[in-house]
Design a protein around this motif. Sequence first.
Motif, short mmCIF file in Angstrom:
data_model
loop_
_atom_site.label_atom_id
_atom_site.label_comp_id
_atom_site.label_asym_id
_atom_site.label_seq_id
_atom_site.Cartn_x
_atom_site.Cartn_y
_atom_site.Cartn_z
N ARG A 216 0.83 -1.21 0.00
CA ARG A 216 0.00 0.00 0.00
C ARG A 216 0.87 1.25 0.00
O ARG A 216 0.58 2.22 -0.70
CB ARG A 216 -0.96 -0.02 1.19
N VAL A 217 1.94 1.24 0.81
CA VAL A 217 2.85 2.38 0.83
C VAL A 217 3.49 2.58 -0.54
O VAL A 217 3.50 3.68 -1.09
CB VAL A 217 3.94 2.20 1.92
N LEU A 218 4.01 1.50 -1.11
CA LEU A 218 4.71 1.61 -2.38
C LEU A 218 3.77 1.95 -3.53
O LEU A 218 4.21 2.51 -4.55
CB LEU A 218 5.49 0.33 -2.66
N SER A 219 2.49 1.67 -3.38
CA SER A 219 1.55 2.00 -4.46
C SER A 219 1.41 3.51 -4.67
O SER A 219 0.92 3.94 -5.71
CB SER A 219 0.18 1.36 -4.19
N MET A 220 1.86 4.30 -3.69
CA MET A 220 1.83 5.76 -3.88
C MET A 220 2.69 6.18 -5.07
O MET A 220 2.51 7.27 -5.61
CB MET A 220 2.37 6.49 -2.64
N VAL B 246 5.56 18.53 -13.82
CA VAL B 246 6.40 19.53 -14.49
C VAL B 246 7.16 18.92 -15.67
O VAL B 246 7.27 19.54 -16.73
CB VAL B 246 7.38 20.18 -13.49
N LEU B 247 7.66 17.71 -15.50
CA LEU B 247 8.45 17.07 -16.56
C LEU B 247 7.61 16.31 -17.57
O LEU B 247 8.14 15.80 -18.56
CB LEU B 247 9.49 16.13 -15.92
N GLY B 248 6.30 16.21 -17.32
CA GLY B 248 5.43 15.48 -18.24
C GLY B 248 5.72 13.99 -18.27
O GLY B 248 5.58 13.35 -19.30
N ASP B 249 6.12 13.44 -17.12
CA ASP B 249 6.51 12.03 -17.03
C ASP B 249 5.62 11.33 -16.02
O ASP B 249 5.88 11.37 -14.82
CB ASP B 249 7.98 11.93 -16.62
N PRO B 250 4.54 10.69 -16.48
CA PRO B 250 3.62 10.04 -15.53
C PRO B 250 4.26 8.88 -14.77
O PRO B 250 3.73 8.44 -13.76
CB PRO B 250 2.47 9.56 -16.41
N ASP B 251 5.40 8.39 -15.24
CA ASP B 251 6.09 7.28 -14.56
C ASP B 251 7.22 7.78 -13.67
O ASP B 251 8.08 7.02 -13.26
CB ASP B 251 6.63 6.30 -15.61
N TYR B 252 7.22 9.08 -13.36
CA TYR B 252 8.32 9.63 -12.56
C TYR B 252 8.39 8.99 -11.17
O TYR B 252 9.45 8.94 -10.56
CB TYR B 252 8.20 11.15 -12.43
N GLY B 253 7.28 8.48 -10.69
CA GLY B 253 7.26 7.86 -9.37
C GLY B 253 8.21 6.70 -9.21
O GLY B 253 8.54 6.32 -8.09
N ARG B 254 8.69 6.15 -10.32
CA ARG B 254 9.63 5.02 -10.22
C ARG B 254 10.89 5.43 -9.45
O ARG B 254 11.47 4.61 -8.74
CB ARG B 254 9.97 4.48 -11.60
N HIS B 255 11.30 6.68 -9.59
CA HIS B 255 12.50 7.15 -8.88
C HIS B 255 12.22 7.24 -7.38
O HIS B 255 13.04 6.83 -6.55
CB HIS B 255 12.94 8.51 -9.42
N ALA B 256 11.07 7.79 -7.04
CA ALA B 256 10.70 7.91 -5.64
C ALA B 256 10.45 6.53 -5.03
O ALA B 256 10.77 6.30 -3.87
CB ALA B 256 9.47 8.79 -5.48
N ARG B 257 9.90 5.62 -5.82
CA ARG B 257 9.66 4.26 -5.32
C ARG B 257 10.99 3.59 -4.94
O ARG B 257 11.07 2.92 -3.90
CB ARG B 257 8.93 3.42 -6.35
N ALA B 258 12.01 3.77 -5.75
CA ALA B 258 13.33 3.19 -5.44
C ALA B 258 13.84 3.75 -4.11
O ALA B 258 14.36 3.01 -3.27
CB ALA B 258 14.31 3.46 -6.57
N ALA B 259 13.67 5.04 -3.91
CA ALA B 259 14.09 5.66 -2.64
C ALA B 259 13.24 5.14 -1.49
O ALA B 259 13.75 4.86 -0.40
CB ALA B 259 14.01 7.18 -2.74
N ALA B 260 11.94 4.99 -1.71
CA ALA B 260 11.04 4.49 -0.67
C ALA B 260 11.41 3.06 -0.28
O ALA B 260 11.38 2.71 0.91
CB ALA B 260 9.59 4.56 -1.14
N GLU B 261 11.75 2.25 -1.26
CA GLU B 261 12.16 0.87 -0.96
C GLU B 261 13.42 0.85 -0.09
O GLU B 261 13.53 0.05 0.83
CB GLU B 261 12.35 0.08 -2.25
N THR B 262 14.35 1.75 -0.38
CA THR B 262 15.56 1.85 0.42
C THR B 262 15.23 2.30 1.84
O THR B 262 15.73 1.72 2.81
CB THR B 262 16.56 2.83 -0.23
N LEU B 263 14.38 3.32 1.97
CA LEU B 263 13.98 3.78 3.30
C LEU B 263 13.32 2.66 4.10
O LEU B 263 13.62 2.45 5.27
CB LEU B 263 13.03 4.98 3.20
#
Length: 114
Positions: free
Chosen positions: A6-10, A87-104
């Motif tokens: 559920r957290v990672l689905s953000m 801002v960047l027009g990248d709907p898949d930008y969350g992949r970067h934050a997901r990688a950081a979230a997985e590390t956290l």
Amino acid sequence: MSPRDRVLSMFDRPAPGAVPVRGCPFIGAAAEFPDPGTAVHSYAREQKLRMVRLVTALVAELGCREPAALGEQLVTLADGAASRGMVLGDPDYGRHARAAAETLLAHALPAGAS
């Protein structure tokens, strides 16, 4: 769905055909009504606080040692991903934050937590 999922689905890419990413509507509302005394700004603030409470509860359920801190970090990542994606027009930008979230999560949760 597990609390971790559920957290990672953000950070998931929006479903095909979903409304384009426009960032967080509460950040937009607070920017349009910057006076913290207005009803709009107050409502946006309450929704942001509600989100961190929900995420904090999920990571507490996973056994996080410091759920409040991790909750804040995760929603900060989600806010940043939504803003940058818009801002960047990248709907898949969350992949970067997901990688950081997985590390956290890996560092904040006891071994074997899911």
